[in-house]
Design an enzyme around this catalytic site. Structure first.
Site, PDB file in Angstrom:
ATOM      1  N   LYS A 176     -28.310-126.424  75.677  1.00  0.00           N
ATOM      2  CA  LYS A 176     -27.249-125.527  76.120  1.00  0.00           C
ATOM      3  C   LYS A 176     -25.880-125.921  75.557  1.00  0.00           C
ATOM      4  O   LYS A 176     -25.671-127.060  75.105  1.00  0.00           O
ATOM      5  CB  LYS A 176     -27.239-125.482  77.648  1.00  0.00           C
ATOM      6  CG  LYS A 176     -28.534-124.905  78.223  1.00  0.00           C
ATOM      7  CD  LYS A 176     -28.506-124.805  79.739  1.00  0.00           C
ATOM      8  CE  LYS A 176     -29.786-124.175  80.267  1.00  0.00           C
ATOM      9  NZ  LYS A 176     -29.797-124.057  81.745  1.00  0.00           N
ATOM     10  N   PHE A 186     -28.447-114.197  89.865  1.00  0.00           N
ATOM     11  CA  PHE A 186     -27.747-115.286  89.176  1.00  0.00           C
ATOM     12  C   PHE A 186     -27.829-115.173  87.654  1.00  0.00           C
ATOM     13  O   PHE A 186     -27.296-116.017  86.937  1.00  0.00           O
ATOM     14  CB  PHE A 186     -28.303-116.648  89.613  1.00  0.00           C
ATOM     15  CG  PHE A 186     -29.803-116.780  89.473  1.00  0.00           C
ATOM     16  CD1 PHE A 186     -30.384-117.087  88.252  1.00  0.00           C
ATOM     17  CD2 PHE A 186     -30.629-116.583  90.572  1.00  0.00           C
ATOM     18  CE1 PHE A 186     -31.751-117.206  88.118  1.00  0.00           C
ATOM     19  CE2 PHE A 186     -32.009-116.695  90.448  1.00  0.00           C
ATOM     20  CZ  PHE A 186     -32.572-117.009  89.216  1.00  0.00           C
ATOM     21  N   ASN A 193     -27.704-127.558  83.146  1.00  0.00           N
ATOM     22  CA  ASN A 193     -28.664-128.662  83.254  1.00  0.00           C
ATOM     23  C   ASN A 193     -29.224-129.083  81.894  1.00  0.00           C
ATOM     24  O   ASN A 193     -30.317-129.613  81.795  1.00  0.00           O
ATOM     25  CB  ASN A 193     -29.793-128.295  84.216  1.00  0.00           C
ATOM     26  CG  ASN A 193     -30.532-127.037  83.801  1.00  0.00           C
ATOM     27  OD1 ASN A 193     -30.243-126.447  82.763  1.00  0.00           O
ATOM     28  ND2 ASN A 193     -31.486-126.619  84.612  1.00  0.00           N
ATOM     29  N   HIS A 215     -33.443-125.876  78.423  1.00  0.00           N
ATOM     30  CA  HIS A 215     -34.276-124.831  79.021  1.00  0.00           C
ATOM     31  C   HIS A 215     -35.598-124.777  78.274  1.00  0.00           C
ATOM     32  O   HIS A 215     -35.678-125.118  77.091  1.00  0.00           O
ATOM     33  CB  HIS A 215     -33.576-123.463  78.940  1.00  0.00           C
ATOM     34  CG  HIS A 215     -34.461-122.315  79.323  1.00  0.00           C
ATOM     35  ND1 HIS A 215     -34.787-122.032  80.628  1.00  0.00           N
ATOM     36  CD2 HIS A 215     -35.114-121.392  78.555  1.00  0.00           C
ATOM     37  CE1 HIS A 215     -35.579-120.977  80.663  1.00  0.00           C
ATOM     38  NE2 HIS A 215     -35.800-120.574  79.418  1.00  0.00           N
TER      39      HIS A 215
END
Length: 555
Positions: free
Chosen positions: A423, A470, A528, A531
């Site tokens: 990310k 979300f 986080n 993915h």
């Protein structure tokens, strides 16, 4: 945080084999929530467990634990399972298993077993002989070979520049960059450094190694018989010239001066001279069911002590056809049917092993095919040391040749591809660490490119949750900067990538999988670090959408 502390007190965390073995010393009933590293324990059952602990008030004979299947050898059969699994151990013996978060059934099982323990302690009943359940896989590291030849060769050094490593796309390079710009470029990220050598004398120079693809297969088959005829080696071509003709030179720095090449090899590959004489070989080995059940740890320790690296392993219950193929050398023996019956009676352990001269060393280590022959001629072999009364054959199997090994590995350990995403919030330094972790865990990065994921592209990765509330937050996070999108290849790639990533919540990952990527580099559930798809279908769909062949993109 207070809630997490209560969970830790309620359920002990078991995340390695030693803690598992220690847990089996518990007196009374131990309820084991078997979980996968990527998803964490079953939180839905914790309220029930807390209620039972308070209502039954039997701290001496009632214990609750969470056990990570990915890190405990005994629990290997339960890896890659999506639904929760609960095991029930009484005085160190696993006697029951419940699949799924079936609260009424779990509640009834715990109450019944605790009532038994109470009656046994009070002398009201004799302990029943519950059979121990078999932990069997019901469904059931690629490291490339490196072979270095002994004869002297001429080498070149090729450095593939960082921008190409990250994006895989064309980059603009100044005709004559100044020194500071050059240093900034080559230190901006990972580079690939290759040692290249010319092919053998009978083969063509660089100039001749790119045949017309339309005629390559036909010409190679027609020319094959002529390889035995003495040929004159063409003059060694220039690697620089070859890459220029292929329009690849702008992506690489090439050094062909012998003195400078030797200097670079000493700097980047200090063990290169000794490595040239190493012949790493990859083979498949197999522990037959009886040996696997009784002496697995002993064998695995010996394998590692003998210098083998275990690249991959899996438990598998062989079909009759698979057993017949692996036991073909015994098909004319009177006990052949007994062998097949034994080989299909329970799980075997298949291994991919890597070692210098691995094929021959494994053959010498395990000994002949039969116990009788091994006892007479090779009494120190593993065949004799681990002979079983059930069968007169070697309890260990090994590939008969390197060609057979590759076919067996391809069959028993088929490659999967999974999409990996790093990310935007991850720094370049952290990205390099993550790429190293990926390779250290046996993944091959077969494709990779850096891209800014707008809403359309993000939807191709997160198509399963596009309707969730979300999802908008995910798109906003991805639009903050470029992401690194990769295709990762490995046997069992989907589940291994999820294990390496760790639980979605970095705080939970730090508790349950402290060495995972999310535990080390994640900031929040949203940021986080990485993915990955949750199953093979999602992985395949995302790869097909994001890595369209270039000729299709142009059309």
């Amino acid at each position: 945080m207070a809630g997490k502390k209560r969970e830790i007190q309620l359920q002990a965390v078991i995340n390695n084999q030693s803690l598992w073995d220690e847990m089996l010393q518990n007196k009374g009933l131990t309820v084991i929530d078997v979980y996968q590293a990527w998803c964490g324990p079953c939180k839905a059952m914790q309220t029930l467990f807390r209620k039972l602990k308070n209502d039954l008030n039997e701290d001496e004979i009632l214990h609750f634990v969470v056990a990570e299947a990915d890190s405990i050898v005994t629990l290997q059969p339960f890896r890659d399972k999506c639904e929760p699994i609960f095991l029930f151990s009484v005085n160190g013996k696993v006697i029951a298993k419940i699949n799924g978060a079936n609260a009424p059934l779990v509640n009834k099982k715990i109450i019944n077993l605790i009532n038994e323990e109470r009656k046994i302690a009070a002398g009201e009943m004799v302990r029943p002989q519950h059979p121990e359940i078999a932990l069997v896989d019901s469904d059931t590291e690629d490291v490339g070979e490196a072979a270095y030849e002994n004869n002297d060769k001429l080498y070149s050094i090729v450095i593939i520049k960082p921008e190409v490593v990250y994006t895989g796309k064309n980059m603009e390079i100044k005709e004559k960059p100044d020194f500071e710009d050059f240093i900034s470029l080559v230190t901006s990220g990972l580079s690939y450094i290759l040692v290249i050598s010319q092919r053998d004398e009978q083969e063509l120079s660089w100039e001749g190694t790119v045949p017309d693809p339309d005629t390559e297969s036909r010409e190679s088959s027609e020319d094959q018989p002529e390889l035995a005829t003495p040929t004159v080696m063409k003059k060694r071509g220039s690697l620089q010239e070859y890459l220029e003709r292929q329009h690849l030179s702008e992506f690489c720095d090439i050094e062909e001066n012998i003195a400078k090449v030797n200097k670079f090899i000493d700097i980047f590959f200090p063990d290169f001279k000794s490595m040239k004489n190493i012949k790493l070989e990859r083979i498949m080995a197999l522990l037959r069911p009886d040996l696997f059940q009784e002496k697995k740890e002993n064998i695995l320790n010996i394998i590692q002590d003998e210098g083998f690296k275990i690249l991959m392993q899996r438990q598998i219950v062989l079909s009759k056809e698979e057993a017949q193929t692996l036991c073909k050398e015994y098909e004319n023996k009177d006990y052949f049917e007994n062998i097949i019956e034994n080989m299909t009676s329970g799980p075997s352990l298949a291994l991919v092993l890597l070692r210098d001269n691995g094929l021959q060393h494994w053959k010498e280590l395990i000994g002949p095919n039969t116990v009788e022959e091994a006892t007479e001629y090779f009494p120190a072999s593993l065949c004799v040391r681990f002979a079983m009364e059930s069968l007169p054959i070697n309890q260990l199997y090994g590939s008969v040749s390197l060609e057979a090994a590759e076919k067996e590995i391809e069959y028993f350990f088929p490659l999967q591809k999974v999409l990996g995403l790093i990310k935007p919030h991850v720094t370049h330094e952290q990205r390099e660490e993550i790429l190293n972790l990926i390779k250290e865990n046996g993944f091959e990065i077969t494709q990779m490119k850096e891209m800014l994921l707008n809403e359309e592209k993000a939807g191709k990765i997160y198509f399963k949750i596009k309707q969730k509330h979300f999802y908008k937050n995910i798109v906003e996070m991805l639009s903050e900067g470029p992401s690194l999108v990769m295709v990762l290849s490995k046997w069992n790639a989907v589940s291994d990538w999820r294990r390496l990533m760790g639980p979605t919540d970095p705080d939970e990952a730090k508790l349950l999988s402290p060495d995972s990527i999310r535990a080390r580099f994640g900031q929040s559930i949203l940021k986080n670090a990485v993915h990955g798809a949750s199953n093979l279908y999602e992985a395949t769909e995302a790869i097909n959408e994001l890595f369209v062949p270039e000729n299709l993109e142009e059309n």
